[in-house]
Design a protein around this motif. Sequence first.
Motif, PDB file in Angstrom:
ATOM      1  N   THR A 159       0.809  -1.220   0.000  1.00 45.90           N
ATOM      2  CA  THR A 159       0.000   0.000   0.000  1.00 45.90           C
ATOM      3  C   THR A 159       0.841   1.269   0.000  1.00 45.90           C
ATOM      4  OG1 THR A 159      -0.123  -0.011   2.419  1.00 45.90           O
ATOM      5  CG2 THR A 159      -1.906  -1.119   1.222  1.00 45.90           C
ATOM      6  N   GLY A 160       2.142   1.141  -0.134  1.00 46.67           N
ATOM      7  CA  GLY A 160       3.053   2.279  -0.085  1.00 46.67           C
ATOM      8  C   GLY A 160       3.913   2.191   1.148  1.00 46.67           C
ATOM      9  N   VAL A 161       4.537   3.293   1.522  1.00 42.89           N
ATOM     10  CA  VAL A 161       5.372   3.337   2.722  1.00 42.89           C
ATOM     11  C   VAL A 161       5.440   4.771   3.227  1.00 42.89           C
ATOM     12  CG1 VAL A 161       7.574   3.685   1.531  1.00 42.89           C
ATOM     13  CG2 VAL A 161       7.549   2.531   3.741  1.00 42.89           C
ATOM     14  N   ASP A 174      -1.314   5.213   2.255  1.00 44.43           N
ATOM     15  CA  ASP A 174      -2.658   5.638   2.655  1.00 44.43           C
ATOM     16  C   ASP A 174      -3.432   4.554   3.402  1.00 44.43           C
ATOM     17  OD1 ASP A 174      -3.149   3.994   0.478  1.00 44.43           O
ATOM     18  OD2 ASP A 174      -3.870   5.614  -0.814  1.00 44.43           O
ATOM     19  N   ASN A 175      -2.750   3.477   3.758  1.00 43.90           N
ATOM     20  CA  ASN A 175      -3.381   2.390   4.496  1.00 43.90           C
ATOM     21  C   ASN A 175      -2.598   2.027   5.752  1.00 43.90           C
ATOM     22  OD1 ASN A 175      -3.375  -0.696   5.054  1.00 43.90           O
ATOM     23  ND2 ASN A 175      -5.338  -0.371   4.016  1.00 43.90           N
ATOM     24  N   GLY A 176      -1.288   2.000   5.682  1.00 44.60           N
ATOM     25  CA  GLY A 176      -0.438   1.643   6.811  1.00 44.60           C
ATOM     26  C   GLY A 176       0.148   0.249   6.715  1.00 44.60           C
ATOM     27  N   GLY A 205      -6.721  -1.558   0.665  1.00 45.86           N
ATOM     28  CA  GLY A 205      -5.923  -2.778   0.669  1.00 45.86           C
ATOM     29  C   GLY A 205      -6.191  -3.722  -0.480  1.00 45.86           C
ATOM     30  N   THR A 206      -6.898  -3.256  -1.497  1.00 48.96           N
ATOM     31  CA  THR A 206      -7.170  -4.101  -2.659  1.00 48.96           C
ATOM     32  C   THR A 206      -6.517  -3.502  -3.897  1.00 48.96           C
ATOM     33  OG1 THR A 206      -9.217  -2.965  -3.289  1.00 48.96           O
ATOM     34  CG2 THR A 206      -9.406  -4.794  -1.719  1.00 48.96           C
ATOM     35  N   GLY A 207      -6.327  -4.346  -4.889  1.00 51.50           N
ATOM     36  CA  GLY A 207      -5.768  -3.910  -6.160  1.00 51.50           C
ATOM     37  C   GLY A 207      -6.001  -4.982  -7.200  1.00 51.50           C
ATOM     38  N   GLY A 208      -5.310  -4.866  -8.317  1.00 52.42           N
ATOM     39  CA  GLY A 208      -5.482  -5.840  -9.394  1.00 52.42           C
ATOM     40  C   GLY A 208      -4.178  -6.529  -9.744  1.00 52.42           C
ATOM     41  N   ASN A 209      -4.312  -7.711 -10.304  1.00 57.46           N
ATOM     42  CA  ASN A 209      -3.133  -8.470 -10.740  1.00 57.46           C
ATOM     43  C   ASN A 209      -2.308  -7.701 -11.764  1.00 57.46           C
ATOM     44  OD1 ASN A 209      -2.979 -10.830  -9.267  1.00 57.46           O
ATOM     45  ND2 ASN A 209      -4.494 -11.864 -10.527  1.00 57.46           N
TER      46      ASN A 209
END
Length: 180
Positions: free
Chosen positions: A76-78, A123-125, A163-167
Amino acid sequence: MISSLDFVKKIVPNSKVKILSQNTGPSYASDGGPSQKEIVGSRSYSLAYVEDLGVDDVWTEYGARGNGVVVAVLDTGVNPNHYSLDDLDDDPNTFDPKIIAFKDFINDFEDLDPSDGIDAYDDNGHGTEVSSVIAGTGAPDYNYSGIAPMAKIVALKILYENGTGGNADLIAALQWCIDH
């Protein structure tokens, strides 16, 4: 038309990927310090997990603490201001960034030059927590050291705030790693 090409083995839909377990332990405020959340009765957020895995023995016997290693974290980033991820030696007088590159596949943004600080975000942690487990220095009290505290991080944001995304973004990030 694509499926008829000789080098195409299979075509699959861009299925959803997601975080398997959302953070229920300590989370981190925007300044990098711990938030008010606490996890009760868990040893996984202290040096106990390092000892349980025998990592401290590797540190002692081989001096291997992640020196010279770069880990790509696809998440989700850092948060580059997190107190355990803001630099390699926890000395504010030295410039030795731990987060050396950031690429956001969701919002099409990248910062590949750590010389002026990395403009990364989470943006999620979850990505910050994963990065801390991998390479956190444990500063300021060394209670939350990572497995390889001297490793550097390349943060690749492939998951949305929920916390979701795509392949497709996952595969693009893996290809980016190979290319870079």
